[in-house]
Write a protein that holds these residues in place. Structure first.
Motif, short mmCIF file in Angstrom:
data_model
loop_
_atom_site.label_atom_id
_atom_site.label_comp_id
_atom_site.label_asym_id
_atom_site.label_seq_id
_atom_site.Cartn_x
_atom_site.Cartn_y
_atom_site.Cartn_z
N THR A 248 0.84 -1.20 0.00
CA THR A 248 0.00 0.00 0.00
C THR A 248 0.88 1.25 0.00
OG1 THR A 248 -0.17 -0.21 2.42
CG2 THR A 248 -1.98 -1.11 1.10
N LEU A 249 0.28 2.36 -0.43
CA LEU A 249 1.03 3.60 -0.61
C LEU A 249 0.39 4.73 0.18
CD1 LEU A 249 1.50 3.49 -4.52
CD2 LEU A 249 2.89 2.38 -2.76
N GLU A 250 1.23 5.46 0.89
CA GLU A 250 0.80 6.66 1.62
C GLU A 250 1.27 7.89 0.87
OE1 GLU A 250 1.77 8.22 6.08
OE2 GLU A 250 3.38 8.31 4.59
N ALA A 251 0.38 8.87 0.73
CA ALA A 251 0.78 10.21 0.28
C ALA A 251 0.71 11.14 1.48
CB ALA A 251 -0.15 10.72 -0.81
N GLY A 292 -7.41 5.27 -6.97
CA GLY A 292 -7.09 4.08 -6.18
C GLY A 292 -5.60 3.82 -6.02
N SER A 293 -4.75 4.65 -6.61
CA SER A 293 -3.31 4.44 -6.47
C SER A 293 -2.83 4.72 -5.05
CB SER A 293 -2.55 5.36 -7.44
OG SER A 293 -2.94 5.14 -8.77
N ILE A 294 -3.35 5.78 -4.45
CA ILE A 294 -2.97 6.16 -3.09
C ILE A 294 -3.93 5.50 -2.12
CG2 ILE A 294 -2.75 8.08 -1.48
CD1 ILE A 294 -0.64 8.09 -3.69
N THR A 295 -3.38 4.81 -1.12
CA THR A 295 -4.21 4.12 -0.14
C THR A 295 -4.77 5.08 0.90
OG1 THR A 295 -2.77 2.20 -0.41
CG2 THR A 295 -4.27 2.18 1.48
N HIS A 350 -11.46 6.56 6.94
CA HIS A 350 -11.78 5.15 6.73
C HIS A 350 -10.54 4.31 6.44
CE1 HIS A 350 -15.70 6.77 6.73
NE2 HIS A 350 -16.00 6.70 5.46
N ALA A 351 -9.73 4.75 5.48
CA ALA A 351 -8.62 3.92 5.01
C ALA A 351 -7.58 3.62 6.09
CB ALA A 351 -7.96 4.56 3.78
N PRO A 352 -7.17 4.60 6.92
CA PRO A 352 -6.24 4.25 8.00
C PRO A 352 -6.82 3.23 8.97
CG PRO A 352 -6.30 6.62 7.68
CD PRO A 352 -7.42 6.05 6.86
#
Length: 435
Positions: A248-251, A292-295, A350-352
Motif C-alpha cells: 500500500t502507498l501513503e501520500a 485508487g493508487s494512493i491508499t 476510513h482507510a487508515p
C-alpha cells in the motif's frame, strides 16, 4: 452518562452524504436516524460532521527533542485540526527500538496525549529478533528507514533488511530513499551551503525509486505487508499502485500541496525527506487520490524551530509541521475539484482504520467510538497566532481556506471548541488493533 445529540446534522461517512439525528452516549455513537441522502452541492453553506481524522504518520518529538514539540503540544494541534488519532514515529531520543523504550513511550502517551495515540516500533540493523515479541493489539507497525533521515535509524545491511521483512508480523512502514544515490548526488557540488532548490536533485526521483523497488521486491519475496510512506513520484505510482493488496502507498500533505517551484518562495520551510518534487509528480499524486493508487493520506508532521530551518539544501533540517491543517488543506483540494469530500473522508478516516485494523474508529456508524469533527463552510486566512504546534510556524501561513474546524470530539467528549481546549487529557485513549 455523558450524552450528546446532533439534530438534523449533515454527515459524511461510507461514501455517502446524509442528513440525520445522531446520538452519542459516553464514548459511543448509539443511534443514527437517517432522514435523507444529499448531493455534494448541499455542502456549500452547511456545517458537516465527519469521523475524526486518523493520521498514520506524525513525529511528536517526545522524548528527547521537546524543544521542537511534545505529545501535549502536537496532539493539541491535532485536535484543533479535527484529528482524533495519531500514530507516532520511533526516531526520538532514545529511539523506540527496544521493548523497554516502547513501553516507556506508551506510558508517555497515557500521561500526555490529548487525542488517541499509538507508537510504531523502529527497526534497526540488529533488532529483527524482537519483532515477533511485539503486541499486535497495541503496536500499529514497524517503521523501517531504508534511507538516511532524521534520527540516524538507517537500516542498510542486506541481511538485516531481509530479516525484518521475514520476521515482522506487523505492517512494515518504509521510508524509501537510497542513501548511496543521495551521497553520489551530493558529491556533484563542493562542500558548503547549497541553494534549497537543489534538494530534490540530491534526494532525487532515482533515489526514491531504487529504494522503493527494493522494498517491493523484499515484500513480494517474503509475503510481508508493506506500506510505503510518503510516496513522491509519478514513477513509483505507476510501478507499485495496484501491485498487490499487501503493498500500500501513503501520500503526505507536503507532496500534495507544493512543487519544486515553491522553493523560491518558501525556501527550507518546505524542505522534507523525501523531497518535494516536480509539478508533474504532484499532479500524479493528486490523481492518485481518486484512481485508487494512493491508499491513504497522512502528514509526516515534523516540527522544527525556525532557527533549525536555515542553511539551504545541505544544512537546514528536514520536516514540516502539518497536522493542524491537514484536514482543511484536503478540504481545500476538494473545493478546487481535485477530489470529492467523500474521498477526503475515505483517505483520512476510513482507510487508515481499515489498513491498520483500528478497532471501533474511523467511521460514523452505530457502535463506533464517537471520534468526530464538525466543520463549517467559512473563509479564513491562517496567521501565526492560530498555530498550536510548539514550533509556531507553518508554510501555509497567509493561505486562505474555505472550511474551518469548529469542534472536535474524542471518545464522545468535546475536546476542542472554537479555539478552546478541554482541560487535561483524560479523554484520550491508546489505539487498539484487531488481530
Amino acid at each position: 452518562m455523558n450524552k450528546t445529540v446532533f439534530n438534523n446534522i449533515i454527515y459524511v461517512s461510507d461514501g455517502r452524504i446524509r442528513r440525520a439525528d445522531i446520538t452519542i452516549e459516553d464514548e459511543y455513537i448509539v443511534r443514527i436516524d437517517d432522514k435523507e441522502e444529499l448531493p455534494s452541492s448541499k455542502l456549500s453553506t452547511s456545517s458537516i460532521l465527519i469521523p475524526g481524522v486518523i493520521d498514520d504518520h506524525i513525529h511528536s518529538r517526545e522524548p528527547g527533542m521537546t524543544h521542537k514539540g511534545d505529545l501535549t503540544s502536537e496532539t493539541r494541534a491535532a485536535a484543533a485540526g479535527g484529528v482524533t488519532s495519531v500514530m507516532d514515529m520511533p526516531n526520538v531520543v532514545p529511539q523506540t527500538t527496544t521493548l523497554e523504550a516502547l513501553a516507556a513511550r506508551q506510558e508517555l502517551g497515557r500521561e500526555h496525549a490529548f487525542v488517541n495515540y499509538t507508537f510504531y516500533f523502529g527497526a534497526t540493523n540488529t533488532n529483527a529478533h524482537l519483532l515477533r515479541q511485539l503486541d499486535a493489539t497495541a503496536v500499529p507497525g514497524v517503521k523501517l528507514f531504508m534511507g538516511s533521515s532524521t534520527g540516524g535509524m538507517l537500516v542498510d545491511h542486506g541481511e538485516a533488511l531481509h530479516a525484518i521483512f521475514e520476521q515482522s508480523p506487523l505492517i512494515i512502514m518504509a521510508h524509501c530513499e537510497d542513501t548511496a544515490i543521495i551521497n553520489r548526488n551530493n558529491q556533484q557540488w563542493p562542500d558548503g551551503n547549497l541553494p534549497i532548490e537543489l534538494h530534490p536533485q540530491i534526494r532525487s526521483e532515482e533515489a526514491c525509486f531504487a529504494s522503493s523497488s527494493l522494498a517491493v521486491t523484499m515484500a513480494t519475496e517474503t509475503g510481508a505487508r508493506l506500506h510505503i510512506a510518503h510516496i513522491t513520484t509519478a514513477r513509483e505510482l505507476q510501478a507499485f499502485a495496484h501491485l498487490s493488496p499487501r503493498i500500500t502507498l501513503e501520500a503526505c500533505l507536503p507532496h500534495l500541496l507544493f512543487t519544486d517551484e515553491d522553493y523560491a518562495r518558501l525556501g527550507a520551510l518546505i524542505k522534507c525527506n523525501p523531497s518535494v518534487k516536480t509539478r508533474a509528480d504532484r499532479d500524479a499524486l493528486r490523481q492518485g487520490l481518486t484512481d485508487g493508487s494512493i491508499t491513504l493520506v497522512g502528514t509526516d508532521h515534523a516540527p522544527h524551530l525556525l532557527s533549525e530551518k536555515q542553511g539551504g539544501a545541505r544544512h537546514a533540517v528536514s520536516g514540516i509541521p502539518m497536522v493542524q491543517f491537514s484536514l482543511v488543506s484536503m478540504m481545500q483540494l476538494s473545493e478546487e475539484g481535485v477530489l470529492p469530500v467523500e474521498q477526503v473522508v475515505e483517505l483520512m478516516c476510513h482507510a487508515p482504520a481499515r489498513l491498520f485494523g483500528i478497532e471501533h474508529r474511523g467511521f460514523i456508524r452505530e457502535g463506533m467510538k464517537a471520534d468526530l469533527a464538525v466543520l463549517s463552510r467559512q473563509d479564513w486566512t491562517l496567521t501565526s497566532e492560530q498555530i498550536h504546534s510548539r514550533c509556531g510556524w507553518s508554510p501555509l501561513e497567509g493561505r486562505t481556506f474555505s472550511w474551518r474546524i469548529n469542534q472536535t470530539y474524542c471518545n464522545g467528549r468535546l475536546i476542542y471548541d472554537q479555539g478552546q481546549f478541554a482541560d487535561g487529557n483524560r479523554h484520550a485513549q491508546a489505539l487498539r488493533f484487531a488481530v
